[in-house]
Design a protein around this motif. Structure first.
Motif, PDB file in Angstrom:
ATOM      1  N   SER A  56      -0.179   7.864   3.872  1.00  0.00           N
ATOM      2  CA  SER A  56      -1.414   7.106   4.090  1.00  0.00           C
ATOM      3  C   SER A  56      -1.151   5.609   4.153  1.00  0.00           C
ATOM      4  O   SER A  56      -1.728   4.898   4.961  1.00  0.00           O
ATOM      5  CB  SER A  56      -2.424   7.419   2.988  1.00  0.00           C
ATOM      6  N   HIS A  57      -0.308   5.098   3.277  1.00  0.00           N
ATOM      7  CA  HIS A  57       0.007   3.668   3.250  1.00  0.00           C
ATOM      8  C   HIS A  57       1.207   3.474   2.343  1.00  0.00           C
ATOM      9  O   HIS A  57       1.657   4.422   1.683  1.00  0.00           O
ATOM     10  CB  HIS A  57      -1.196   2.831   2.807  1.00  0.00           C
ATOM     11  N   THR A  58       1.718   2.239   2.323  1.00  0.00           N
ATOM     12  CA  THR A  58       3.030   2.054   1.689  1.00  0.00           C
ATOM     13  C   THR A  58       2.966   1.426   0.297  1.00  0.00           C
ATOM     14  O   THR A  58       3.949   0.844  -0.152  1.00  0.00           O
ATOM     15  CB  THR A  58       3.967   1.243   2.605  1.00  0.00           C
ATOM     16  N   LEU A  60       3.569   1.682  -3.493  1.00  0.00           N
ATOM     17  CA  LEU A  60       4.645   2.500  -4.071  1.00  0.00           C
ATOM     18  C   LEU A  60       4.172   3.833  -4.641  1.00  0.00           C
ATOM     19  O   LEU A  60       4.901   4.822  -4.582  1.00  0.00           O
ATOM     20  CB  LEU A  60       5.373   1.696  -5.154  1.00  0.00           C
ATOM     21  N   ASP A  61       2.941   3.845  -5.180  1.00  0.00           N
ATOM     22  CA  ASP A  61       2.477   5.114  -5.771  1.00  0.00           C
ATOM     23  C   ASP A  61       2.217   6.180  -4.704  1.00  0.00           C
ATOM     24  O   ASP A  61       1.911   7.330  -5.032  1.00  0.00           O
ATOM     25  CB  ASP A  61       1.243   4.909  -6.677  1.00  0.00           C
ATOM     26  N   HIS A  62       2.376   5.815  -3.411  1.00  0.00           N
ATOM     27  CA  HIS A  62       2.174   6.779  -2.324  1.00  0.00           C
ATOM     28  C   HIS A  62       3.440   7.029  -1.509  1.00  0.00           C
ATOM     29  O   HIS A  62       3.447   7.895  -0.646  1.00  0.00           O
ATOM     30  CB  HIS A  62       1.050   6.300  -1.402  1.00  0.00           C
ATOM     31  N   VAL A  63       4.500   6.237  -1.764  1.00  0.00           N
ATOM     32  CA  VAL A  63       5.653   6.346  -0.858  1.00  0.00           C
ATOM     33  C   VAL A  63       7.019   6.291  -1.566  1.00  0.00           C
ATOM     34  O   VAL A  63       8.045   6.522  -0.941  1.00  0.00           O
ATOM     35  CB  VAL A  63       5.534   5.253   0.244  1.00  0.00           C
ATOM     36  N   GLY A 187      -5.775   8.303   1.485  1.00  0.00           N
ATOM     37  CA  GLY A 187      -5.047   7.771   0.348  1.00  0.00           C
ATOM     38  C   GLY A 187      -5.999   6.884  -0.418  1.00  0.00           C
ATOM     39  O   GLY A 187      -6.825   7.359  -1.193  1.00  0.00           O
ATOM     40  N   ASP A 188      -5.926   5.600  -0.156  1.00  0.00           N
ATOM     41  CA  ASP A 188      -6.785   4.656  -0.863  1.00  0.00           C
ATOM     42  C   ASP A 188      -7.711   3.991   0.144  1.00  0.00           C
ATOM     43  O   ASP A 188      -7.298   3.646   1.233  1.00  0.00           O
ATOM     44  CB  ASP A 188      -5.937   3.563  -1.531  1.00  0.00           C
ATOM     45  N   SER A 189      -8.967   3.794  -0.264  1.00  0.00           N
ATOM     46  CA  SER A 189      -9.898   3.152   0.658  1.00  0.00           C
ATOM     47  C   SER A 189     -11.188   2.757  -0.031  1.00  0.00           C
ATOM     48  O   SER A 189     -11.614   3.395  -0.983  1.00  0.00           O
ATOM     49  CB  SER A 189     -10.235   4.111   1.796  1.00  0.00           C
ATOM     50  N   ALA A 248      -9.822  12.342  -6.761  1.00  0.00           N
ATOM     51  CA  ALA A 248      -8.564  12.109  -7.460  1.00  0.00           C
ATOM     52  C   ALA A 248      -8.252  10.618  -7.517  1.00  0.00           C
ATOM     53  O   ALA A 248      -9.129   9.796  -7.273  1.00  0.00           O
ATOM     54  CB  ALA A 248      -7.446  12.866  -6.748  1.00  0.00           C
ATOM     55  N   HIS A 249      -7.007  10.297  -7.859  1.00  0.00           N
ATOM     56  CA  HIS A 249      -6.538   8.905  -7.894  1.00  0.00           C
ATOM     57  C   HIS A 249      -7.315   8.097  -8.931  1.00  0.00           C
ATOM     58  O   HIS A 249      -7.613   6.915  -8.752  1.00  0.00           O
ATOM     59  CB  HIS A 249      -6.692   8.289  -6.485  1.00  0.00           C
ATOM     60  N   LEU A 250      -7.665   8.731 -10.036  1.00  0.00           N
ATOM     61  CA  LEU A 250      -8.421   8.025 -11.070  1.00  0.00           C
ATOM     62  C   LEU A 250      -7.540   7.006 -11.779  1.00  0.00           C
ATOM     63  O   LEU A 250      -6.343   7.217 -11.972  1.00  0.00           O
ATOM     64  CB  LEU A 250      -8.995   9.034 -12.067  1.00  0.00           C
TER      65      LEU A 250
HETATM   66 ZN   LIG Z   1      -2.897   4.331  -4.754  1.00  0.00          ZN
END
Ligand SMILES: [Zn+2]
Ligand SMILES: [Zn+2]
Length: 279
Positions: A56-58, A60-63, A187-189, A248-250
């Motif tokens: 989704s994006h870069t 660190l918690d996603h990649v 991802g995040d938005s 999610a992603h709380l």
């Molecule tokens: Zn995130």
């Protein structure tokens, strides 16, 4: 099976949705039946067999685990994976892989595919993935996985089978493609991404972030950070037509009990039981 990371799972209409996501910690999801996953913030050992990933994006918690995943597949003699990433990130990821390849003294073979909002990718005869723009503090994508089916064109409804077969043999296109949004992921938005892409409300399964839940956490500030608050979901509650909404992603500032309490207060029916809190 080696258990190196937490994984929760739920089965919905033949799809096993597995994953875990906490803000600033790690995010990873996969749907084994579709042979694809979303985000590589960390990588459970047994997710390695899934060959296709969408980033989704870069942040660190996603990649962060992208090189780890690529290395594991090489080590286990699996085909190089195919990883779809926001196009602005391709060059940086290539450089990162080169650096790790030197440090680790091992090749890191993978196919990196640049993605722009609006792009469409055919994964198989049945599955197509489209990318949508999301609103975050850096270029960020959401994804919709569509299932394609061939359906008889309405003008041929009611015709006997042989007649339809004759038409088909004579070269008439008797069917047309119908697309069913099975899974949507972001991802995040900030919440505007939902309003910008109404298809997301129609996906059977929607996996979305809900980073903040406490009433004291101001929404305007949260939107500027590119995140969603529980109140944003409450404000749109009638728009969610999804059969399952995974929130999610709380933020790590909340315990599981606190999240439950805040949600029970403003959304006691949990969207008629369709909302699953993922902690
Ligand atoms: Zn995130
Ligand atoms: Zn982020």
């Amino acid at each position: 099976m080696l258990k190196n990371l937490p994984v929760k799972s739920i089965v919905h209409k033949g799809l096993t949705i597995e994953g875990y996501s906490r803000a600033a910690v790690q995010t990873y999801w996969r749907i084994a039946e579709m042979k694809l996953g979303f985000d590589l913030g960390a990588h459970p050992w047994d997710f390695m067999g899934t060959p296709t990933w969408f980033i989704s994006h870069t942040h660190l918690d996603h990649v962060a685990a992208l090189p780890v995943y690529v290395a594991r597949r090489r080590m286990m003699k699996m085909d190089p994976p195919r990883i779809y990433v926001p196009s602005v990130a391709v060059e940086g990821i290539q450089r990162l892989l080169q650096a790790f390849s030197r440090l680790d003294r091992g090749r890191l073979p993978c196919e990196l595919i640049p993605v722009e909002p609006g792009d469409e990718f055919e994964l198989s005869r049945e599955l197509v993935v489209t990318a949508v723009r999301t609103r975050h503090t850096l270029p960020s994508l959401g994804f919709i996985v569509w299932e394609r089916r061939r359906k008889l064109r309405p003008e041929f409804h009611g015709l006997p089978g042989e007649k339809i077969r004759d038409l088909r043999l004579a070269g008439t296109e008797v069917t047309h493609e119908v697309r069913l949004p099975r899974v949507a992921y972001l991802g995040d938005s900030a919440p505007q991404w939902l309003d910008d892409n109404p298809d997301l409300y129609e996906a059977e399964v929607l996996i979305m972030e809900m980073t903040f839940v406490a009433p004291g956490h101001r929404r305007e500030k949260i939107h500027k950070l590119g995140h969603i608050h529980l109140d944003d979901i409450v404000a749109r509650r009638d728009r969610f037509h999804n059969e399952l909404v995974i929130a999610a992603h709380l933020s790590t500032r909340y315990s599981g009990r606190q999240v439950q309490r805040y949600v029970n207060r403003v959304l006691p029916d949990h969207l008629d039981g369709r909302l699953k809190l993922w902690m």
